[in-house]
Design an enzyme around this catalytic site. Structure first.
Site, PDB file in Angstrom:
ATOM      1  N   CYS A  73       1.219  -1.101  -0.149  1.00 50.58           N
ATOM      2  CA  CYS A  73      -0.431  -0.263   0.118  1.00 50.58           C
ATOM      3  C   CYS A  73       0.784   1.086  -0.392  1.00 50.58           C
ATOM      4  O   CYS A  73       1.798   1.670   1.097  1.00 50.58           O
ATOM      5  CB  CYS A  73      -1.136  -0.237   1.041  1.00 50.58           C
ATOM      6  SG  CYS A  73      -2.185   1.453   0.669  1.00 50.58           S
ATOM      7  N   CYS A 217      -4.763   6.539  -4.708  1.00 45.70           N
ATOM      8  CA  CYS A 217      -4.115   4.369  -4.249  1.00 45.70           C
ATOM      9  C   CYS A 217      -2.855   5.197  -4.572  1.00 45.70           C
ATOM     10  O   CYS A 217      -2.915   4.994  -5.899  1.00 45.70           O
ATOM     11  CB  CYS A 217      -4.526   3.338  -5.216  1.00 45.70           C
ATOM     12  SG  CYS A 217      -3.678   2.157  -5.660  1.00 45.70           S
TER      13      CYS A 217
END
Length: 274
Positions: A73, A217
């Site tokens: 992430c 993201c």
């Protein structure tokens, strides 16, 4: 248990120190905590653990809101770096961490931006993983009565990136979940919808595996630029505009690591009885 709420361009996290606290999270507990009505509410939970390798500073774990553990992430990595400094777990500006799939170097700048060495993008289908006979720059996928041209890459997690004319009207709600769960992605995938504004500028929306569409993201931005570079759509320095804000991505192409730079924001600290 003490925790912090943080976000990277609106992609929000519950961050937990498991170095000085003894904690355990079941998938059910994570889902309860992730609920925005009855819990803390977050896209992902980030857990800071002691390093498994004495040469590294920390181990970095990521859990999606659905309770599944994932290996990467990018926005979370920036928040991870800010968190360990804010909490006095380290005073280093260059922080080395392990993840499920490898290692990362997180560099905190003087203005508290964070530059993350994301490693080299991997286009090999078996690594992504993606069901294909060989690596291609472009694949054809059929989903929800649509034929989609896309690039596929691993940034430590699987990404599928398609080019669209106007990201503001892209059918993310329909195509996102269908492609996320496409049979050619055995571990599901993050789905990027990329509008190329120029060779130095893209607009991007991402439907994240296990979380749905998010404000930003980081690994998705990296994947979009990587796909754009190999498809000769983009230069090596790219401004990525996401719903929650902007990131700078730099990639010189195959054989080189990719770098992501952007902000990480601390919102509040909290305490919860488990």
């Amino acid at each position: 248990m003490q925790f912090s709420k943080m976000h990277g361009l609106g992609n929000d996290f519950m961050v937990v120190d498991a170095v000085t606290q003894n904690v355990y999270f079941s998938p059910e507990l994570i889902r309860r905590l992730a609920d925005r009505h009855t819990g803390v509410g977050f896209d992902q939970m980030l857990v800071v653990e002691p390093p498994y390798d004495p040469e590294l500073d920390f181990h970095y774990r990521i859990f999606n809101a659905d309770g599944s553990e994932v290996s990467q992430c990018g926005n979370g990595a920036r928040c991870f770096a800010r968190f360990v400094r804010l909490k006095g777990l380290t005073n280093k500006r260059e922080i080395s961490v392990s993840t499920q799939t490898g290692r990362m170097i997180l560099s905190v700048t003087e203005d508290e931006q964070v530059c993350v060495n994301m490693g080299e993008p991997d286009f090999e289908p078996q690594t992504v993983p993606f069901r294909a006979a060989k690596a291609e720059k472009t694949y054809i996928l059929r989903a929800a009565e649509h034929t989609v041209l896309c690039g596929v890459v691993s940034m430590g997690n699987p990404h599928c990136v398609m080019q669209v004319d106007d990201v503001s009207v892209a059918n993310v709600a329909l195509l996102g979940p269908v492609l996320e769960n496409h049979e050619r992605f055995p571990e599901r995938a993050n789905i990027g919808f990329m509008q190329v504004v120029s060779r130095d500028h893209i607009r991007l929306r991402v439907y994240e595996r296990g979380a749905g569409e998010t404000q930003a993201c980081g690994s998705g931005a990296c994947a979009a630029v990587a796909v754009g570079v190999v498809q000769d759509l983009l230069n090596e320095n790219v401004h990525v505009e996401l719903p929650g804000g902007s990131l700078h991505i730099r990639w010189q192409g195959p054989g080189h690591p990719l770098y992501m730079t952007g902000p990480a924001t601390h919102v509040y600290d909290g305490f919860i009885h488990l």
